[in-house]
Design a protein around this motif. Structure first.
Motif, PDB file in Angstrom:
ATOM      1  N   ASP A   1     -35.288 -18.479 -67.903  1.00 52.33           N
ATOM      2  CA  ASP A   1     -36.785 -18.570 -67.278  1.00 52.33           C
ATOM      3  C   ASP A   1     -38.297 -18.176 -67.582  1.00 52.33           C
ATOM      4  OD1 ASP A   1     -37.389 -16.507 -65.353  1.00 52.33           O
ATOM      5  OD2 ASP A   1     -35.819 -17.257 -64.167  1.00 52.33           O
ATOM      6  N   GLY A   2     -39.347 -18.680 -67.005  1.00 51.48           N
ATOM      7  CA  GLY A   2     -39.876 -17.998 -67.329  1.00 51.48           C
ATOM      8  C   GLY A   2     -41.251 -16.031 -66.001  1.00 51.48           C
TER       9      GLY A   2
ATOM     10  N   ILE B   1     -53.484 -13.603 -71.498  1.00 52.75           N
ATOM     11  CA  ILE B   1     -53.349 -14.805 -72.225  1.00 52.75           C
ATOM     12  C   ILE B   1     -51.880 -16.086 -73.198  1.00 52.75           C
ATOM     13  CG2 ILE B   1     -54.576 -17.382 -72.972  1.00 52.75           C
ATOM     14  CD1 ILE B   1     -57.321 -16.027 -71.748  1.00 52.75           C
ATOM     15  N   SER B   2     -51.952 -15.245 -73.182  1.00 46.50           N
ATOM     16  CA  SER B   2     -50.531 -15.344 -74.243  1.00 46.50           C
ATOM     17  C   SER B   2     -49.122 -15.677 -73.544  1.00 46.50           C
ATOM     18  CB  SER B   2     -50.169 -13.913 -75.545  1.00 46.50           C
ATOM     19  OG  SER B   2     -51.635 -14.228 -76.350  1.00 46.50           O
ATOM     20  N   ALA B   3     -49.703 -14.777 -72.359  1.00 45.45           N
ATOM     21  CA  ALA B   3     -48.764 -14.171 -71.930  1.00 45.45           C
ATOM     22  C   ALA B   3     -48.208 -14.995 -70.453  1.00 45.45           C
ATOM     23  CB  ALA B   3     -47.978 -13.190 -71.245  1.00 45.45           C
ATOM     24  N   ALA B   4     -49.069 -15.666 -70.111  1.00 48.61           N
ATOM     25  CA  ALA B   4     -49.336 -16.851 -69.386  1.00 48.61           C
ATOM     26  C   ALA B   4     -48.820 -18.035 -70.130  1.00 48.61           C
ATOM     27  CB  ALA B   4     -50.819 -16.933 -68.181  1.00 48.61           C
ATOM     28  N   GLN B   5     -49.339 -18.340 -71.101  1.00 49.83           N
ATOM     29  CA  GLN B   5     -48.886 -19.205 -71.704  1.00 49.83           C
ATOM     30  C   GLN B   5     -47.293 -19.536 -71.762  1.00 49.83           C
ATOM     31  OE1 GLN B   5     -51.440 -19.123 -75.235  1.00 49.83           O
ATOM     32  NE2 GLN B   5     -53.020 -20.352 -74.223  1.00 49.83           N
ATOM     33  N   ALA B   6     -46.994 -18.366 -73.018  1.00 51.26           N
ATOM     34  CA  ALA B   6     -45.203 -18.497 -72.774  1.00 51.26           C
ATOM     35  C   ALA B   6     -44.490 -18.568 -71.359  1.00 51.26           C
ATOM     36  CB  ALA B   6     -45.360 -16.867 -73.577  1.00 51.26           C
TER      37      ALA B   6
ATOM     38  N   GLN C   1     -44.558 -20.465 -58.658  1.00 51.44           N
ATOM     39  CA  GLN C   1     -45.255 -21.179 -58.896  1.00 51.44           C
ATOM     40  C   GLN C   1     -46.023 -21.072 -60.286  1.00 51.44           C
ATOM     41  OE1 GLN C   1     -46.477 -17.157 -56.132  1.00 51.44           O
ATOM     42  NE2 GLN C   1     -46.305 -18.513 -54.514  1.00 51.44           N
ATOM     43  N   PRO C   2     -46.314 -22.246 -60.633  1.00 52.55           N
ATOM     44  CA  PRO C   2     -46.650 -22.121 -62.147  1.00 52.55           C
ATOM     45  C   PRO C   2     -48.392 -22.844 -61.673  1.00 52.55           C
ATOM     46  CG  PRO C   2     -45.964 -24.164 -61.341  1.00 52.55           C
ATOM     47  CD  PRO C   2     -45.197 -23.132 -60.355  1.00 52.55           C
ATOM     48  N   GLY C   3     -48.790 -22.748 -60.695  1.00 51.44           N
ATOM     49  CA  GLY C   3     -49.874 -22.669 -60.612  1.00 51.44           C
ATOM     50  C   GLY C   3     -50.976 -21.665 -61.102  1.00 51.44           C
TER      51      GLY C   3
ATOM     52  N   ASP D   1     -50.413 -27.121 -55.223  1.00 51.64           N
ATOM     53  CA  ASP D   1     -50.011 -26.298 -53.908  1.00 51.64           C
ATOM     54  C   ASP D   1     -50.409 -24.768 -54.084  1.00 51.64           C
ATOM     55  OD1 ASP D   1     -49.981 -28.434 -53.352  1.00 51.64           O
ATOM     56  OD2 ASP D   1     -47.703 -29.067 -52.732  1.00 51.64           O
ATOM     57  N   ASP D   2     -50.425 -24.451 -54.799  1.00 50.93           N
ATOM     58  CA  ASP D   2     -49.287 -22.243 -54.577  1.00 50.93           C
ATOM     59  C   ASP D   2     -50.782 -22.125 -55.087  1.00 50.93           C
ATOM     60  OD1 ASP D   2     -48.138 -23.662 -57.369  1.00 50.93           O
ATOM     61  OD2 ASP D   2     -48.587 -21.743 -58.098  1.00 50.93           O
ATOM     62  N   ALA D   3     -51.485 -22.606 -55.406  1.00 50.64           N
ATOM     63  CA  ALA D   3     -53.151 -21.668 -56.737  1.00 50.64           C
ATOM     64  C   ALA D   3     -54.276 -22.739 -56.087  1.00 50.64           C
ATOM     65  CB  ALA D   3     -52.519 -22.070 -57.911  1.00 50.64           C
TER      66      ALA D   3
END
Length: 419
Positions: A322-323, A343-348, A357-359, A389-391
């Protein structure tokens, strides 16, 4: 050589037979004609012809009815040692048992044979017989000689599962040696430690291990003592033991190095935890798996070593399904103001999925873009984050802040243009 020692002992018994006549049992004489045959059997065995020696003993046995108790005892004794020399322990025990069944034999012969029987029975796993022979031996020996049997008795009682009874004799043996400023035998301490372990006395286990470290200084004892300190909640002592063992080069096994790293980490020494674990991973002593890489990342994060933590998280993320680890890395990089990397790590993380918590990753992207003054990109990210919801609440706040910052920048640009 086994047979040479045996015959020397038997000659001693024969020469001093007259002295035994004054003992509690009146010992009959060992006649020369019988002894000479026994000695001949021994000589044949010493020369390698054990079967011929046994044949001589059988010939002597054929005249058993004319032999006295001492002569019979010596015959059985020779049989016993012959079979012992052939590693036929069962037969050896049978014949030695016949020795002590004879009456009117020298006390020294009875004492030595009973003790030998106890030793042989212990080696055969016959623990009840071992205790029985030792009890008989104690009845025919002076109390000051009983310490000779303390360790043997403790071993037999331990094997029987009578740990409380086994503790007293092994402790007596150890204390007797220590009182003379001498070092107890290592296997005695091993037995005492095992007894305390079975009794559930962890404090005493630690005390024995402290002696083992002091007397024998073996790597495994350092590691074991550290583990016991951990069980006792004595984390400072645990860390001191492991650290000293490591400095002495005693920690070479992967699990021991992992224990040291974990102990450093949980004792708020994350930098050393990272150092030990990183070195162990590089040397191949510790497996480069997901669990160990996550521990390495945690250590470097706690030590505020951003580059090292980022590298460890990246390596761990490659092994994860998973991410989540990419998400941790994104947050770490954002906090370090490495916005493009964040940004690159979040996109990955979002691409790999499986996030709790994808948000939050859209928030990271928005904040990183805002730091780079990419207002439109930031607002787009916050708009997406509001769908989760989480964000949602944080995204709305950051959205308003980004809009205000964008408006402020626009006004400044307009002022510059007018000028």
């Amino acid at each position: 050589m086994r047979y040479f020692i045996i015959v020397a002992a038997l000659i001693t018994v024969f020469v001093h037979s007259s002295a035994f006549a004054q003992e509690r049992k009146k010992t009959p004489a060992l006649r020369e004609q019988v002894y000479s045959q026994l000695a001949r059997a021994q000589q044949l065995a010493d020369e390698g012809d054990v079967n011929a020696g046994l044949e001589v003993l059988r010939n002597v046995e054929s005249k058993l009815s004319s032999m006295n108790s001492y002569e019979r005892a010596m015959l059985w004794n020779f049989y016993g040692y012959m079979y012992y020399g052939q590693d036929n322990i069962a037969k050896a025990i049978d014949y030695f048992a016949k020795v002590v069944e004879e009456e009117a034999i020298p006390e020294a012969l009875e004492q030595n044979t009973l003790f030998s029987l106890a030793q042989l029975a212990l080696g055969q796993g016959e623990f009840e017989k071992t205790i029985d022979y030792l009890q008989k031996w104690e009845r025919v020996t002076a109390p000051e000689q009983h310490q000779k049997a303390w360790v043997l008795k403790a071993q037999a009682l331990y094997q029987q599962g009578d740990y409380k009874a086994a503790l007293a004799p092994i402790t007596q043996a150890i204390e007797a040696v220590e009182s003379k400023q001498q070092v107890p035998e290592e296997n005695w301490l091993v037995l005492q430690r095992a007894i305390y372990f079975e009794l559930g006395d962890t404090t005493r286990v630690a005390a024995v291990l402290e002696d083992m470290v002091r007397y024998y200084n073996k790597p495994e004892y350092w590691v074991q003592l550290a583990g016991v300190y951990g069980q006792l909640g004595q984390e400072n002592k645990q860390l001191a033991m492991l650290e000293t063992a490591f400095q002495q080069g005693f920690l070479t096994k992967g699990q021991d190095l992992l224990n040291l790293a974990q102990t450093y980490f949980f004792n708020d020494v994350p930098y050393k935890a990272g150092q030990v674990l990183e070195q162990a991973l590089e040397q191949g002593a510790v497996e480069r798996n997901l669990r160990n890489l996550k521990l390495l990342a945690q250590a470097w994060v706690a030590a505020r070593e951003t580059d090292k933590a980022s590298a460890a998280l990246l390596a761990a993320a490659a092994l994860s399904d998973d991410g989540e680890l990419d998400a941790q890395r994104a947050t770490l990089l954002l906090n370090a103001e490495r916005n493009k990397d964040a940004i690159s790590a979040a996109q990955a993380a979002l691409e790999k999925g499986g996030l709790k918590q994808p948000g939050s990753m859209h928030l990271v992207i928005g904040m990183a873009e805002l730091n780079l003054e990419n207002f439109n990109a930031a607002l787009q990210a916050f708009a997406v984050a509001k769908k989760f919801d989480d964000a949602r609440q944080s995204a709305s706040q950051w959205e308003r802040y980004a809009q205000a910052e964008q408006e402020q920048q626009n006004r400044l640009q307009e002022l510059r243009a007018d000028i």
